[in-house]
Structures are given as C-alpha cells and as structure tokens.
Enzyme design. Structure first.
Site, PDB file in Angstrom:
ATOM      1  N   GLY A  35       0.769  -1.248   0.000  1.00  0.00           N
ATOM      2  CA  GLY A  35       0.000   0.000   0.000  1.00  0.00           C
ATOM      3  C   GLY A  35       0.795   1.290   0.000  1.00  0.00           C
ATOM      4  CB  VAL A  36       4.454   2.091  -0.087  1.00  0.00           C
ATOM      5  CG1 VAL A  36       5.289   3.377  -0.126  1.00  0.00           C
ATOM      6  CG2 VAL A  36       4.803   1.259   1.144  1.00  0.00           C
ATOM      7  CD  GLU A  68       4.800  -3.353 -14.573  1.00  0.00           C
ATOM      8  OE1 GLU A  68       4.730  -4.498 -15.024  1.00  0.00           O
ATOM      9  OE2 GLU A  68       4.924  -3.088 -13.365  1.00  0.00           O
ATOM     10  CE1 TYR A 122       1.249   5.917 -10.977  1.00  0.00           C
ATOM     11  CE2 TYR A 122       1.913   4.788 -12.986  1.00  0.00           C
ATOM     12  CZ  TYR A 122       2.241   5.398 -11.795  1.00  0.00           C
ATOM     13  OH  TYR A 122       3.548   5.492 -11.409  1.00  0.00           O
ATOM     14  CG  PHE A 133       6.510  14.164 -17.624  1.00  0.00           C
ATOM     15  CD1 PHE A 133       5.849  13.716 -16.476  1.00  0.00           C
ATOM     16  CD2 PHE A 133       5.754  14.525 -18.730  1.00  0.00           C
ATOM     17  CE1 PHE A 133       4.459  13.637 -16.445  1.00  0.00           C
ATOM     18  CE2 PHE A 133       4.355  14.461 -18.700  1.00  0.00           C
ATOM     19  CZ  PHE A 133       3.723  14.025 -17.557  1.00  0.00           C
TER      20      PHE A 133
END
Ligand SMILES: CC(C)(COP(=O)(O)OP(=O)(O)OC[C@H]1O[C@@H](n2cnc3c(N)ncnc32)[C@H](O)[C@@H]1OP(=O)(O)O)[C@@H](O)C(=O)NCCC(=O)NCCS
Length: 399
Positions: A92-93, A119, A123, A399
């Site tokens: 969970g970091v 990957e 997100y 970026f």
C-alpha cells in the site's frame, strides 16, 4: 498497514529519492556528476517520500501546462519519480503516496495531473486513464523516395550539443502548442534531457528548420550501430514541426543521412502523415504504439469547464473513489459545465472520464468495453460528438 509515514522531502534528500526511483526502474543510481541535474529536476515542495526506518517510496511532480481541446493551456501536475523499494512493495505504499499527492493537488486547486506509466495496471485505480495514444514508425530509408509534391523545406541548421542545450528550451517554447495534449517544458524538465544527452555514448544531433519567419521546427536524433557489420538505425528522439515546410524539410534531412538503413520514429501523433511523404507508402510502417499520456482530472468541474465542446449537452454521473468531492452529476455542453439534478445519461468513473477528455477514445468505444454505462440508445453517440477532438491529442514529452 500504517507503520510508515509520508511527508514532503527536503532538498538534501533528492539524491536518495532519485536513487530509490532509479533502482525501482532498473536504472543504475546517479553518478556524482549527475547529481546536479537531479537537483535541478526536483521542484521544491513537490516530492513526497514514504519512510519506515528509512526512505521506502517516492513520488514527485513539477508544475507545467497542458493544452486542452479548444486550445487553452491549463495548469497540471506532471507526476513522475514514482517508485517503491522492492522489499516494501504490495503493502500500500504507492497508494498512500498517490492519495497524499492527489489530496495536496486538490487542496491547491490544480485541475489536472498527468504521467507516463511504466506498466498498464498501476494507475487506473487512482483515477488516471489513457488520454493520448501514439504510433511508432519505422522507415526503410533506401525505399523511402519522396513524392514530387512534398514541400522543398527551408534551411537546416545543425546544433552542437552545447548549443542545443542552450537553445532548445526557447525553440520549443516558441513553437505553437495548439494540439490537445501538448505541454509546456518548464525548467524542471530540461535537465533530464541534458543529462541523458551528455551521458550518452552516442550524443544526439539536433537539427533546426528555418523558414521565412525564423525557426519552425527541430528534430533530435541519434544513430545507433553496434559495429560496421550491423544495420544502422537512426532514432528520432523528438521532432516538432510548426509548418508543412518544416515537417518536410526535417524529414528530407533525416532521409539524406547516408549509411543509415532504418529510421525509427517512436511515439508520434496518430495523424502524422509520414507514409504520405513517400512514393511507396509502405516504406513507412507502424510497428507499435499505444498509450502516451495518462490523465487525471483532479478538479472535475474545473477541468471539464476548461475545454470546449461541440453538439448537444450530456449529463454525466461521475464516480471518484479517491477525491470523493468530484463524485456527482454534471451537465456538460458547449454553453458550459454545471452541477446537475437531471437524471444522468452516462455513468462513468473518473478514470474513464480522463480517457474521454482529450477525445482519444470515443464514448461509444468505452461503452462497448463496459467502462461507461448509458441510459438511452442515443446517449453514447451524443457524447461521442461532444468530446470529439481534432487533430488527435498528442503529448510526446516524456517525463
Ligand atoms: C509500481 C510500484 C510503484 C507499486 O508500488 P506498491 O507500493 O507495490 O503499490 P501498492 O502496494 O500501493 O499497490 C496498490 C495496488 O496496485 C496494485 N499494483 C501496484 N503495482 C502494480 C503493478 N506493477 N502491476 C499490477 N498491479 C500493481 C497492487 O497490487 C495494489 O492492488 P490492491 O490494492 O488491489 O491490493 C512499485 O511496484 C515499483 O516501484 N515498481 C517499479 C518502478 C515503477 O514501475 N514505477 C512506476 C513508474 S511510472
């Protein structure tokens, strides 16, 4: 699990954070001479770190502007430097870092965030969606004979590395960014480009196209060949052309580099007419492509209101599990965007909304994929017209 804390990093923690990120991305840690570049890339106050006994994860951003459909530049957070130490992953970091970052952005009223994803599965759960899509081109140089109608192009100027480093920021800033998805390249972006160029065994060559009114475009390329026996590949790292003359002129130059077998131009906009330059259009092939920029609407009403629309209004029911204040019903149309009471025609998550925002995906395609629910038979088509964008959105600034 909460036996770690998340806080803003201090400037003296930049190297540690950069090394953690680089190690996570399987890139060697910074050499001493690379540290000053990293220090110029980290915008103060925009880097987060997760700590237990030491630093275990990072995420940062820098401020820039993104052109939205209609041509307006909108402030956004360019999210990057995301990594978690291998022995601390899947607890969970990243989730904590992403939520802290998004909450901070929302608190400052930043309407959009965007990133390039290492990957695909990472997100979406944080509300990001694929917002621009690209093609990778490969051109067989000796087969690529230009058609007679192709513009002649203007003068080409070659820049040495030092001159390129000095002049490219102003050159880039001077070119139009009317295409949706184009972004500004602030002072926090350029040191990354410079570091890569200076550290490379094959430093890139920069060519600038000059037209009657000054610089109209540029290309940055490098030629890769392992040995004299191997095929030589010219890789176009960046190419921006504000006019048809510049586009043709830059390609004329690239095609004239002798001893090159193949020109590779990855990450190009979907409508770029590379095959149309050649007598044999099959001299250019699309060899790959896929997602370019991932977008996140941080402030949904502000982001929706920032772009233009065509056609009839549509009522959207948006769900945002992370920034819950965004959840709700919006009437979106050419006259503006308002919170709505009327029944929704489309129901969608904030990640699917990001996929609609630049017009990269049609609402009807997202309906087909089950990512949008529609109330009536004509609603998807209405939304298709409303969000359609020409030319196709493209960022092309990594970026
Ligand atoms: C990607 C990365 C940052 C994820 O960090 P993490 O701390 O393990 O992520 P979390 O534990 O917070 O994961 C949140 C959720 O995303 C999922 N997830 C995270 N990374 C994933 C991946 N690479 N592939 C698939 N799922 C992933 C987790 O399984 C978890 O799902 P759950 O909530 O259903 O259990 C970490 O794996 C990493 O550093 N990877 C290498 C560097 C990298 O790719 N960075 C991203 C650059 S754009």
């Amino acid at each position: 699990m909460s036996d770690y804390t998340v806080r803003v990093l201090r400037p003296d923690e930049t190297r540690e954070a950069a090394d953690l990120f680089r190690t996570a991305l399987l890139v060697p840690p910074l050499k001493d001479e690379e540290v000053p570049y990293a220090e110029r890339m980290y915008q103060p106050g925009r880097a987060l770190g997760a700590f237990d006994t030491e630093l275990i994860g990072t995420a940062r951003s820098f401020d820039a502007e993104l052109t939205v459909p209609g041509g307006e530049p909108v402030p956004f957070a360019a999210v990057t430097g995301v990594g978690v130490r291998a022995d601390r992953t899947r607890r969970g970091v990243l989730g904590r870092l992403m939520r802290a970052q998004l909450t901070e952005l929302a608190g400052r009223g930043v309407p959009l965030a965007a990133l390039y994803a290492s990957e695909g599965p990472i997100y979406g759960r944080f509300g990001y969606g694929v917002a621009t899509v690209v093609h990778d081109y490969q051109v067989e140089r000796r087969r690529a004979v230009l058609r007679p109608e192709v513009p002649a192009g203007g003068e080409i100027e070659l820049l040495r590395l030092d001159a390129a480093v000095e002049r490219l920021p102003a050159l880039y800033a001077g070119l139009p960014r009317t295409r949706s998805g184009s972004m500004t390249r602030p002072a926090y972006w350029w040191p990354g480009m410079e570091r890569t160029a200076r550290q490379s065994d094959t430093p890139p060559v920069t060519i600038v196209h000059h037209g009657p009114n000054g610089p109209e475009g540029y290309a940055i390329y490098r030629v890769n060949r392992k040995s004299w026996q191997d095929p030589s590949i010219l890789e176009v790292a960046d190419l921006r052309a504000a006019t048809a003359e510049a586009f043709a002129g830059l390609w004329r130059y690239l095609l004239a580099v002798d001893l090159v077998d193949t020109i590779e131009a990855p990450g190009r906009p979907l409508d770029e007419p590379i095959p149309l330059l050649f007598a044999d259009p099959r001299a250019a092939k699309v060899t790959g492509g896929g997602d370019d920029l991932w977008l996140r609407l941080v402030d949904v009403p502000a982001a929706l209101a920032a772009r233009e629309y065509e056609g009839e209004p549509v009522v959207l029911e948006v769900t945002d599990p992370v920034l819950t204040a965004n959840s709700g019903r919006y009437r979106v149309g050419p006259e503006g965007v308002t919170r709505a009471e009327a029944p929704a025609q489309l129901g969608l998550g904030v990640d699917a909304l990001a996929m609609l925002y630049f017009g990269a995906w049609a609402a009807s395609a997202l309906v087909t994929a089950g990512r949008i629910q529609v109330a009536g038979p004509d609603d998807a088509e209405r939304a298709d017209r409303l969000f359609a964008t020409r030319p196709p959105a493209w960022c092309g600034t990594h970026f």
